[in-house]
Design a protein around this motif. Sequence first.
Motif, PDB file in Angstrom:
ATOM      1  N   TYR A  22       5.854 -16.950  15.236  1.00 20.73           N
ATOM      2  CA  TYR A  22       6.643 -18.166  15.013  1.00 20.73           C
ATOM      3  C   TYR A  22       6.370 -18.711  13.606  1.00 20.73           C
ATOM      4  O   TYR A  22       7.290 -19.136  12.904  1.00 20.73           O
ATOM      5  N   PHE A  23       5.102 -18.695  13.209  1.00 21.17           N
ATOM      6  CA  PHE A  23       4.765 -19.123  11.846  1.00 21.17           C
ATOM      7  C   PHE A  23       5.361 -18.159  10.817  1.00 21.17           C
ATOM      8  O   PHE A  23       5.811 -18.582   9.745  1.00 21.17           O
ATOM      9  N   LEU A  24       5.369 -16.867  11.143  1.00 20.55           N
ATOM     10  CA  LEU A  24       5.978 -15.883  10.244  1.00 20.55           C
ATOM     11  C   LEU A  24       7.469 -16.164  10.088  1.00 20.55           C
ATOM     12  O   LEU A  24       8.027 -16.017   8.991  1.00 20.55           O
ATOM     13  N   SER A  25       8.129 -16.589  11.169  1.00 25.60           N
ATOM     14  CA  SER A  25       9.545 -16.952  11.093  1.00 25.60           C
ATOM     15  C   SER A  25       9.755 -18.135  10.159  1.00 25.60           C
ATOM     16  O   SER A  25      10.729 -18.171   9.388  1.00 25.60           O
ATOM     17  N   MET A  26       8.851 -19.120  10.230  1.00 26.71           N
ATOM     18  CA  MET A  26       8.934 -20.259   9.311  1.00 26.71           C
ATOM     19  C   MET A  26       8.821 -19.784   7.860  1.00 26.71           C
ATOM     20  O   MET A  26       9.558 -20.245   6.983  1.00 26.71           O
ATOM     21  N   LEU A  27       7.889 -18.866   7.625  1.00 25.26           N
ATOM     22  CA  LEU A  27       7.696 -18.340   6.270  1.00 25.26           C
ATOM     23  C   LEU A  27       8.950 -17.613   5.799  1.00 25.26           C
ATOM     24  O   LEU A  27       9.386 -17.791   4.646  1.00 25.26           O
ATOM     25  N   ALA A  28       9.548 -16.803   6.679  1.00 26.89           N
ATOM     26  CA  ALA A  28      10.765 -16.060   6.319  1.00 26.89           C
ATOM     27  C   ALA A  28      11.918 -17.017   6.035  1.00 26.89           C
ATOM     28  O   ALA A  28      12.675 -16.830   5.072  1.00 26.89           O
ATOM     29  N   LEU A  29      12.064 -18.051   6.866  1.00 22.73           N
ATOM     30  CA  LEU A  29      13.132 -19.030   6.666  1.00 22.73           C
ATOM     31  C   LEU A  29      12.945 -19.777   5.349  1.00 22.73           C
ATOM     32  O   LEU A  29      13.898 -20.017   4.604  1.00 22.73           O
ATOM     33  N   THR A  31       0.735 -24.274  21.276  1.00 20.43           N
ATOM     34  CA  THR A  31       1.934 -24.227  22.107  1.00 20.43           C
ATOM     35  C   THR A  31       3.178 -24.302  21.216  1.00 20.43           C
ATOM     36  O   THR A  31       3.105 -24.638  20.036  1.00 20.43           O
ATOM     37  N   ARG A  32       4.335 -24.019  21.808  1.00 24.75           N
ATOM     38  CA  ARG A  32       5.579 -24.055  21.030  1.00 24.75           C
ATOM     39  C   ARG A  32       5.842 -25.454  20.476  1.00 24.75           C
ATOM     40  O   ARG A  32       6.307 -25.598  19.335  1.00 24.75           O
ATOM     41  N   ASN A  33       5.584 -26.473  21.283  1.00 22.84           N
ATOM     42  CA  ASN A  33       5.825 -27.842  20.824  1.00 22.84           C
ATOM     43  C   ASN A  33       4.928 -28.205  19.644  1.00 22.84           C
ATOM     44  O   ASN A  33       5.358 -28.860  18.690  1.00 22.84           O
ATOM     45  N   THR A  59       1.617  -5.089   9.767  1.00 21.72           N
ATOM     46  CA  THR A  59       1.544  -5.648  11.119  1.00 21.72           C
ATOM     47  C   THR A  59       2.106  -4.660  12.125  1.00 21.72           C
ATOM     48  O   THR A  59       3.300  -4.329  12.093  1.00 21.72           O
ATOM     49  N   LYS A  60       1.247  -4.216  13.033  1.00 22.37           N
ATOM     50  CA  LYS A  60       1.621  -3.168  13.976  1.00 22.37           C
ATOM     51  C   LYS A  60       2.756  -3.609  14.891  1.00 22.37           C
ATOM     52  O   LYS A  60       3.686  -2.837  15.162  1.00 22.37           O
ATOM     53  N   ALA A  61       2.724  -4.863  15.353  1.00 18.64           N
ATOM     54  CA  ALA A  61       3.760  -5.345  16.265  1.00 18.64           C
ATOM     55  C   ALA A  61       5.124  -5.390  15.584  1.00 18.64           C
ATOM     56  O   ALA A  61       6.148  -5.102  16.215  1.00 18.64           O
ATOM     57  N   ILE A  62       5.151  -5.757  14.295  1.00 23.24           N
ATOM     58  CA  ILE A  62       6.407  -5.768  13.554  1.00 23.24           C
ATOM     59  C   ILE A  62       6.939  -4.345  13.390  1.00 23.24           C
ATOM     60  O   ILE A  62       8.133  -4.082  13.573  1.00 23.24           O
ATOM     61  N   ARG A  63       6.042  -3.411  13.070  1.00 19.50           N
ATOM     62  CA  ARG A  63       6.463  -2.010  12.930  1.00 19.50           C
ATOM     63  C   ARG A  63       7.024  -1.477  14.243  1.00 19.50           C
ATOM     64  O   ARG A  63       8.043  -0.779  14.245  1.00 19.50           O
ATOM     65  N   ARG A  64       6.360  -1.801  15.351  1.00 19.86           N
ATOM     66  CA  ARG A  64       6.866  -1.354  16.654  1.00 19.86           C
ATOM     67  C   ARG A  64       8.245  -1.933  16.935  1.00 19.86           C
ATOM     68  O   ARG A  64       9.124  -1.253  17.477  1.00 19.86           O
ATOM     69  N   GLY A  65       8.431  -3.207  16.592  1.00 20.38           N
ATOM     70  CA  GLY A  65       9.725  -3.847  16.807  1.00 20.38           C
ATOM     71  C   GLY A  65      10.826  -3.201  15.985  1.00 20.38           C
ATOM     72  O   GLY A  65      11.953  -3.010  16.466  1.00 20.38           O
ATOM     73  N   ILE A  66      10.513  -2.846  14.730  1.00 19.76           N
ATOM     74  CA  ILE A  66      11.499  -2.183  13.872  1.00 19.76           C
ATOM     75  C   ILE A  66      11.856  -0.806  14.423  1.00 19.76           C
ATOM     76  O   ILE A  66      13.039  -0.427  14.507  1.00 19.76           O
ATOM     77  N   LEU A  67      10.831  -0.037  14.812  1.00 18.92           N
ATOM     78  CA  LEU A  67      11.075   1.290  15.379  1.00 18.92           C
ATOM     79  C   LEU A  67      11.873   1.204  16.677  1.00 18.92           C
ATOM     80  O   LEU A  67      12.776   2.011  16.933  1.00 18.92           O
ATOM     81  N   LYS A  68      11.554   0.195  17.487  1.00 18.08           N
ATOM     82  CA  LYS A  68      12.263   0.007  18.755  1.00 18.08           C
ATOM     83  C   LYS A  68      13.732  -0.296  18.496  1.00 18.08           C
ATOM     84  O   LYS A  68      14.625   0.181  19.198  1.00 18.08           O
ATOM     85  N   GLU A  85      12.956  -9.852  19.910  1.00 16.38           N
ATOM     86  CA  GLU A  85      11.888  -9.048  20.502  1.00 16.38           C
ATOM     87  C   GLU A  85      10.922  -9.943  21.284  1.00 16.38           C
ATOM     88  O   GLU A  85      10.175 -10.719  20.698  1.00 16.38           O
ATOM     89  N   PRO A  86      10.897  -9.849  22.620  1.00 19.98           N
ATOM     90  CA  PRO A  86      10.021 -10.711  23.435  1.00 19.98           C
ATOM     91  C   PRO A  86       8.542 -10.558  23.097  1.00 19.98           C
ATOM     92  O   PRO A  86       7.778 -11.525  23.195  1.00 19.98           O
ATOM     93  N   ALA A  87       8.117  -9.352  22.698  1.00 16.74           N
ATOM     94  CA  ALA A  87       6.703  -9.129  22.381  1.00 16.74           C
ATOM     95  C   ALA A  87       6.246  -9.951  21.178  1.00 16.74           C
ATOM     96  O   ALA A  87       5.049 -10.168  20.989  1.00 16.74           O
ATOM     97  N   LEU A  88       7.192 -10.424  20.370  1.00 19.43           N
ATOM     98  CA  LEU A  88       6.858 -11.202  19.173  1.00 19.43           C
ATOM     99  C   LEU A  88       6.965 -12.712  19.404  1.00 19.43           C
ATOM    100  O   LEU A  88       6.856 -13.478  18.454  1.00 19.43           O
ATOM    101  N   HIS A  89       7.168 -13.113  20.633  1.00 21.82           N
ATOM    102  CA  HIS A  89       7.245 -14.547  20.935  1.00 21.82           C
ATOM    103  C   HIS A  89       5.827 -15.099  21.104  1.00 21.82           C
ATOM    104  O   HIS A  89       5.401 -15.488  22.193  1.00 21.82           O
ATOM    105  N   GLN A  90       5.113 -15.109  19.995  1.00 26.71           N
ATOM    106  CA  GLN A  90       3.733 -15.578  19.948  1.00 26.71           C
ATOM    107  C   GLN A  90       3.561 -16.491  18.742  1.00 26.71           C
ATOM    108  O   GLN A  90       4.353 -16.421  17.784  1.00 26.71           O
TER     109      GLN A  90
END
Length: 314
Positions: A63-70, A139-141, A298-307, A54-59
């Motif tokens: 990214y930190f949430l992805s680290m937590l999930a991993l 930044t990503r780096n 998290t509204k953005a996560i909910r939108r991504g799931i619905l999408k 989901e491009p809208a979640l590339h923030q």
Amino acid sequence: MLDLNGTPFQPATLQLTGIPGIQTGLTWIGLIFCILYTISIVGNLGILALVFWEPALHQPMYYFLSMLALNDLGVSLSTLPTVISTFCFNYNRVGFNACLVQMFFIHTFSFTESGILLAMSLDRFVAICDPLRYATVLTRNRILAVGLGILARSFSTLFPFPFLVKRLLFCKGNVLHHSYCLHPDLMKVACGDIHVNNIYGLFVVIFTYGVDSAFILLSYTLILRAVLAVISQEQRLKALNTCLSHICAVLAFYVPIIAVSTIHRFWKSAPPVVHVTMSNVYLFVPPMLNPIIYSVKTKAIRRGILKFFHKPHA
């Protein structure tokens, strides 16, 4: 353990314990653990996939949430082999060296989670207190460097543990009190001088959990001060709402740790089942709850799931 001559030595295998005092119904307990593992693994894999696609979640926040999930996947997979074999297949033996490897990974992922939660609190601090520089600061780096730094800290501080245990002999049996290997549990059956293990373990706890929790508290103190300085009540609620998921994740992680430490120090006469239950909550609840918390709050996560579920299929 003691050999035939009464001399302490290292056992080839260690015996794991399911839940002390419970001899029947292990299959149902195993089923409960399987459900917890399924929710945790599917939920965290779903978060990773959602953030990736989901491009809208590339923030930075996601990214930190992805680290937590991993990391939560790592926690679940570290305990899974021995827990499932103990409760589902009634096989409660683990090799001594395999036990040390499992102990290392369980503690490493646990301490890494603490660091990630600290990084997420700093992310919220920058987003609320200095929003104009948010994208340029995180930044990503830099996010990648922070993630690697957290992992390096956990790995380097926990690396001596297996070797500190390996040097010990055992004279109090080979039965552990959990269905997985933990450093404090191994210390209970070791004999000889374990002061080095205890002192170093205390140092690691203070250096990780202690420092991280102090900085998380400081971050939210500064965030609260910045939010209260905003005149509009609507803006205050909006700012605090962006922190709500993280606050829930912090509480889900630190409350069981505080409970385990409190029981261990001030309720030494507590039944073994209490200690085991709290340790299970500490290891199994956060990886299961975190995907649910972020999906609900998290509204953005909910939108991504619905999408994802409402996208047209060819």
